[in-house]
Write a protein that holds these residues in place. Structure first.
Motif, mmCIF file in Angstrom:
data_model
loop_
_atom_site.group_PDB
_atom_site.id
_atom_site.type_symbol
_atom_site.label_atom_id
_atom_site.label_comp_id
_atom_site.label_asym_id
_atom_site.label_seq_id
_atom_site.Cartn_x
_atom_site.Cartn_y
_atom_site.Cartn_z
ATOM 1 N N GLU A 136 0.808 10.828 1.322
ATOM 2 C CA GLU A 136 0.786 9.883 0.203
ATOM 3 C C GLU A 136 1.106 8.450 0.615
ATOM 4 O OE1 GLU A 136 2.923 11.338 -3.181
ATOM 5 O OE2 GLU A 136 1.839 13.238 -3.168
ATOM 6 N N ARG A 137 1.554 8.257 1.848
ATOM 7 C CA ARG A 137 1.803 6.898 2.349
ATOM 8 C C ARG A 137 0.507 6.198 2.750
ATOM 9 N NH1 ARG A 137 5.713 8.908 6.995
ATOM 10 N NH2 ARG A 137 3.900 10.267 7.108
ATOM 11 N N VAL A 138 -0.573 6.971 2.854
ATOM 12 C CA VAL A 138 -1.870 6.457 3.304
ATOM 13 C C VAL A 138 -2.735 6.124 2.096
ATOM 14 C CG1 VAL A 138 -3.962 7.004 4.603
ATOM 15 C CG2 VAL A 138 -1.733 7.782 5.442
ATOM 16 N N TYR A 139 -3.176 4.857 2.024
ATOM 17 C CA TYR A 139 -4.063 4.433 0.928
ATOM 18 C C TYR A 139 -5.507 4.832 1.208
ATOM 19 C CZ TYR A 139 -0.050 1.722 -0.536
ATOM 20 O OH TYR A 139 1.206 1.354 -0.937
ATOM 21 N N GLY A 140 -5.878 4.859 2.460
ATOM 22 C CA GLY A 140 -7.222 5.247 2.849
ATOM 23 C C GLY A 140 -7.335 5.309 4.361
ATOM 24 N N GLU A 174 -12.265 -1.361 -5.680
ATOM 25 C CA GLU A 174 -12.204 -0.602 -4.445
ATOM 26 C C GLU A 174 -12.547 -1.526 -3.288
ATOM 27 O OE1 GLU A 174 -14.672 2.964 -5.117
ATOM 28 O OE2 GLU A 174 -16.348 1.854 -4.286
ATOM 29 N N ILE A 175 -12.078 -1.131 -2.129
ATOM 30 C CA ILE A 175 -12.249 -1.904 -0.902
ATOM 31 C C ILE A 175 -13.037 -1.051 0.080
ATOM 32 C CG2 ILE A 175 -11.014 -2.755 1.125
ATOM 33 C CD1 ILE A 175 -8.728 -3.542 -0.744
ATOM 34 N N SER A 176 -13.946 -1.695 0.816
ATOM 35 C CA SER A 176 -14.688 -1.023 1.880
ATOM 36 C C SER A 176 -14.474 -1.760 3.192
ATOM 37 C CB SER A 176 -16.185 -0.995 1.570
ATOM 38 O OG SER A 176 -16.449 -0.149 0.491
ATOM 39 N N LYS A 228 -3.522 -3.015 15.390
ATOM 40 C CA LYS A 228 -3.075 -3.117 14.009
ATOM 41 C C LYS A 228 -3.262 -4.553 13.531
ATOM 42 C CE LYS A 228 1.682 -3.540 15.608
ATOM 43 N NZ LYS A 228 2.988 -2.914 15.599
ATOM 44 N N GLY A 229 -3.267 -4.686 12.217
ATOM 45 C CA GLY A 229 -3.409 -6.002 11.625
ATOM 46 C C GLY A 229 -2.956 -5.972 10.178
ATOM 47 N N LYS A 230 -2.966 -7.129 9.553
ATOM 48 C CA LYS A 230 -2.544 -7.267 8.159
ATOM 49 C C LYS A 230 -3.732 -7.086 7.221
ATOM 50 C CE LYS A 230 1.829 -8.284 8.149
ATOM 51 N NZ LYS A 230 2.747 -7.377 7.482
ATOM 52 N N LEU A 231 -3.498 -6.427 6.105
ATOM 53 C CA LEU A 231 -4.460 -6.334 5.037
ATOM 54 C C LEU A 231 -3.882 -7.105 3.869
ATOM 55 C CD1 LEU A 231 -6.673 -3.469 3.971
ATOM 56 C CD2 LEU A 231 -5.301 -4.584 2.225
ATOM 57 N N GLU A 232 -4.585 -8.154 3.459
ATOM 58 C CA GLU A 232 -4.117 -8.986 2.354
ATOM 59 C C GLU A 232 -4.867 -8.611 1.097
ATOM 60 O OE1 GLU A 232 -4.978 -12.925 3.749
ATOM 61 O OE2 GLU A 232 -3.101 -13.044 4.867
ATOM 62 N N PHE A 233 -4.127 -8.426 0.018
ATOM 63 C CA PHE A 233 -4.696 -8.156 -1.304
ATOM 64 C C PHE A 233 -4.142 -9.231 -2.208
ATOM 65 C CE2 PHE A 233 -4.820 -5.593 -5.305
ATOM 66 C CZ PHE A 233 -6.189 -5.391 -5.325
ATOM 67 N N LYS A 234 -4.989 -10.231 -2.502
ATOM 68 C CA LYS A 234 -4.488 -11.380 -3.260
ATOM 69 C C LYS A 234 -5.501 -11.884 -4.254
ATOM 70 C CE LYS A 234 -5.666 -14.361 0.599
ATOM 71 N NZ LYS A 234 -5.292 -15.414 1.426
ATOM 72 N N LEU A 242 -14.856 3.078 5.556
ATOM 73 C CA LEU A 242 -13.731 3.541 4.743
ATOM 74 C C LEU A 242 -13.825 2.828 3.403
ATOM 75 C CD1 LEU A 242 -10.781 4.348 3.957
ATOM 76 C CD2 LEU A 242 -10.027 2.473 5.389
ATOM 77 N N THR A 243 -13.835 3.577 2.312
ATOM 78 C CA THR A 243 -13.813 2.996 0.966
ATOM 79 C C THR A 243 -12.700 3.685 0.192
ATOM 80 O OG1 THR A 243 -16.191 2.573 1.032
ATOM 81 C CG2 THR A 243 -15.158 2.576 -1.137
ATOM 82 N N PHE A 244 -11.841 2.879 -0.452
ATOM 83 C CA PHE A 244 -10.754 3.464 -1.235
ATOM 84 C C PHE A 244 -10.443 2.583 -2.442
ATOM 85 C CE2 PHE A 244 -8.761 0.698 1.818
ATOM 86 C CZ PHE A 244 -7.683 0.125 1.158
ATOM 87 N N ALA A 245 -9.883 3.210 -3.473
ATOM 88 C CA ALA A 245 -9.513 2.512 -4.708
ATOM 89 C C ALA A 245 -8.273 1.657 -4.463
ATOM 90 C CB ALA A 245 -9.248 3.515 -5.822
ATOM 91 N N THR A 246 -8.199 0.536 -5.168
ATOM 92 C CA THR A 246 -7.079 -0.396 -4.992
ATOM 93 C C THR A 246 -5.996 -0.236 -6.051
ATOM 94 O OG1 THR A 246 -8.169 -2.088 -6.318
ATOM 95 C CG2 THR A 246 -8.589 -2.121 -3.931
ATOM 96 N N ASN A 247 -6.102 0.765 -6.894
ATOM 97 C CA ASN A 247 -5.168 0.901 -8.008
ATOM 98 C C ASN A 247 -3.703 1.041 -7.574
ATOM 99 O OD1 ASN A 247 -5.993 3.457 -7.024
ATOM 100 N ND2 ASN A 247 -5.313 4.452 -8.894
ATOM 101 N N LYS A 248 -3.434 1.425 -6.345
ATOM 102 C CA LYS A 248 -2.050 1.538 -5.873
ATOM 103 C C LYS A 248 -1.572 0.299 -5.124
ATOM 104 C CE LYS A 248 -2.114 6.555 -5.534
ATOM 105 N NZ LYS A 248 -2.030 7.719 -4.630
ATOM 106 N N LEU A 249 -2.482 -0.638 -4.849
ATOM 107 C CA LEU A 249 -2.108 -1.867 -4.155
ATOM 108 C C LEU A 249 -1.604 -2.902 -5.142
ATOM 109 C CD1 LEU A 249 -5.099 -2.314 -1.665
ATOM 110 C CD2 LEU A 249 -2.956 -1.083 -1.307
ATOM 111 N N LYS A 250 -0.605 -3.661 -4.728
ATOM 112 C CA LYS A 250 -0.065 -4.734 -5.566
ATOM 113 C C LYS A 250 -0.379 -6.070 -4.915
ATOM 114 C CE LYS A 250 3.723 -2.093 -7.522
ATOM 115 N NZ LYS A 250 4.053 -0.885 -6.816
#
Length: 150
Positions: free
Chosen positions: A100-104, A50-52, A144-150, A117-125
């Motif tokens: 459903e387009r909103v992850y958190g 999860e991400i906060s 707005k900005g970029k959120l990187e999941f790497k 804001l805390t949300f699960a990352t199971n839908k992020l690739k």
């Protein structure tokens, strides 16, 4: 004695990597009365379950006139989610219920306030094209900005 030193070094190394892994699962973000975030990229480790994101409004204006929140979506969905959010109103944090387009998303806050804001990352690739933005009416085009999941 050598084994004790090796064990100590292994423990220190494990602690270091453990601390860094958990640190990369959270971020701090600030917003102000000039409709600006203080960062345009937030990076998170693919190991995060999860991400906060802690959002602090450093301005002075109240939520009803210069409120800010943080919403995480696929980059291609920013405008559509923001448009639907305007119709949802402040009572729904300017996010369409059940979208459903909103992850958190966080609540809308005013000057001097903070929220997390805390949300699960199971839908992020890994390597996906994700963004964060403020859904307060009219703010999404600038805030707005970029959120990187790497």
């Amino acid at each position: 004695m050598k084994n004790l030193i090796k064990l100590g070094l292994l423990t220190l190394t494990a602690s270091f990597f453990s601390a860094n892994a958990s640190a990369s699962c959270s971020a701090k973000l600030e917003a102000n009365d000039m409709m600006q975030f203080n960062q345009n990229t937030l990076s998170f480790s693919k190991d995060c379950k999860e991400i906060s994101i802690e959002l602090k409004h450093t301005g002075k204006l109240p939520a009803k006139t210069m409120g800010h929140n943080v919403v995480v979506v696929d980059s291609a969905n920013i405008q559509a989610v923001a448009t639907d959010g305007m119709a949802a109103g402040i009572e729904n944090q300017y996010v369409k219920q059940g979208d459903e387009r909103v992850y958190g998303f966080s609540k809308v806050i005013g000057g001097g306030e903070s929220t997390t804001l805390t949300f699960a990352t199971n839908k992020l690739k890994v390597g996906g094209d994700y963004s964060f933005f403020c859904s307060f009416p009219g703010h999404w085009a600038i805030m707005k900005g970029k959120l990187e999941f790497k």
